[in-house]
Design an enzyme around this catalytic site. Sequence first.
Site, PDB file in Angstrom:
ATOM      1  N   GLY A   1       0.791  -1.039  -0.040  1.00  0.00           N
ATOM      2  CA  GLY A   1      -0.138  -0.184   0.034  1.00  0.00           C
ATOM      3  C   GLY A   1       1.081   1.290   0.121  1.00  0.00           C
ATOM      4  O   GLY A   1       2.001   1.019   0.458  1.00  0.00           O
TER       5      GLY A   1
ATOM      6  N   CYS B   1       5.666   0.332   7.292  1.00  0.00           N
ATOM      7  CA  CYS B   1       5.252   1.249   6.350  1.00  0.00           C
ATOM      8  C   CYS B   1       6.593   1.554   5.688  1.00  0.00           C
ATOM      9  O   CYS B   1       7.738   1.744   6.168  1.00  0.00           O
ATOM     10  CB  CYS B   1       4.886   2.624   7.313  1.00  0.00           C
ATOM     11  N   LEU B   2       6.264   1.804   4.338  1.00  0.00           N
ATOM     12  CA  LEU B   2       7.588   2.175   3.551  1.00  0.00           C
ATOM     13  C   LEU B   2       8.066   3.439   4.025  1.00  0.00           C
ATOM     14  O   LEU B   2       9.409   3.859   3.885  1.00  0.00           O
ATOM     15  CB  LEU B   2       7.166   2.300   1.856  1.00  0.00           C
TER      16      LEU B   2
ATOM     17  N   HIS C   1      -4.911   1.811   7.155  1.00  0.00           N
ATOM     18  CA  HIS C   1      -3.402   2.271   7.267  1.00  0.00           C
ATOM     19  C   HIS C   1      -3.433   3.279   6.255  1.00  0.00           C
ATOM     20  O   HIS C   1      -2.670   4.549   6.583  1.00  0.00           O
ATOM     21  CB  HIS C   1      -2.417   1.180   7.234  1.00  0.00           C
ATOM     22  N   GLU C   2      -3.692   3.338   4.929  1.00  0.00           N
ATOM     23  CA  GLU C   2      -3.392   4.317   3.974  1.00  0.00           C
ATOM     24  C   GLU C   2      -4.388   5.362   4.253  1.00  0.00           C
ATOM     25  O   GLU C   2      -3.829   6.620   4.049  1.00  0.00           O
ATOM     26  CB  GLU C   2      -3.498   3.730   2.795  1.00  0.00           C
TER      27      GLU C   2
ATOM     28  N   HIS D   1      -2.740   7.873   6.531  1.00  0.00           N
ATOM     29  CA  HIS D   1      -1.767   8.627   5.897  1.00  0.00           C
ATOM     30  C   HIS D   1      -2.480  10.073   5.427  1.00  0.00           C
ATOM     31  O   HIS D   1      -1.578  11.240   5.489  1.00  0.00           O
ATOM     32  CB  HIS D   1      -1.125   8.174   4.694  1.00  0.00           C
TER      33      HIS D   1
HETATM   34 NI    NI Z   1       2.479   3.509   5.520  1.00  0.00          NI
END
Ligand code: NI
Length: 162
Positions: A44, A88-89, A130-131, A134
């Site tokens: 994601g 998370c990236l 989660h996204e 953001h």
């Molecule tokens: Ni993330």
Amino acid sequence: MLNIVTLGDERLKKHSIVVPEFDGEIESLAEQMFETMHVNKGIGLAAVQVGKLIRMFITDIPKDGPRVFINPEVVETSFGQATYEEGCLSIPEVNADVVRPQQVRIQAWNLKGRPFSVDADDMLARVVQHELDHLNGVLFIDRLDPKKRERLVKRYEKVHTG
Ligand code: NI
């Protein structure tokens, strides 16, 4: 390939704005985001994570495939909750268990400007929440107990700033 914004960058704390039109620019951003996410082995990615503060994110999880969510909103949430380990990236090498609703119904627009809704369960429900966080300037570590959050941030800083 786009650069991924990482922890400490103030943009990650900001609210993203509504996407006003569905044009070629959005389409090519989505394409570049997929490429960036795949190279980094993510499932994601929100636009803010590549420095674009617009309400859009992408997902690509096993057994589901690629999806683009524009101006998404959760319209229903299950009472049942689930615990999943998240990463998370934007916070490489940090993982922690996060409790969230097990299922959500999400409404959004696709790249063609058409509205759709998805009843998301399990991993998709998790990634979508989660996204969506953001887009509101919230990271998964913000959902942890403050002491645990602090420990993880310290460890992250140690690893990434030397
Ligand atoms: Ni993330």
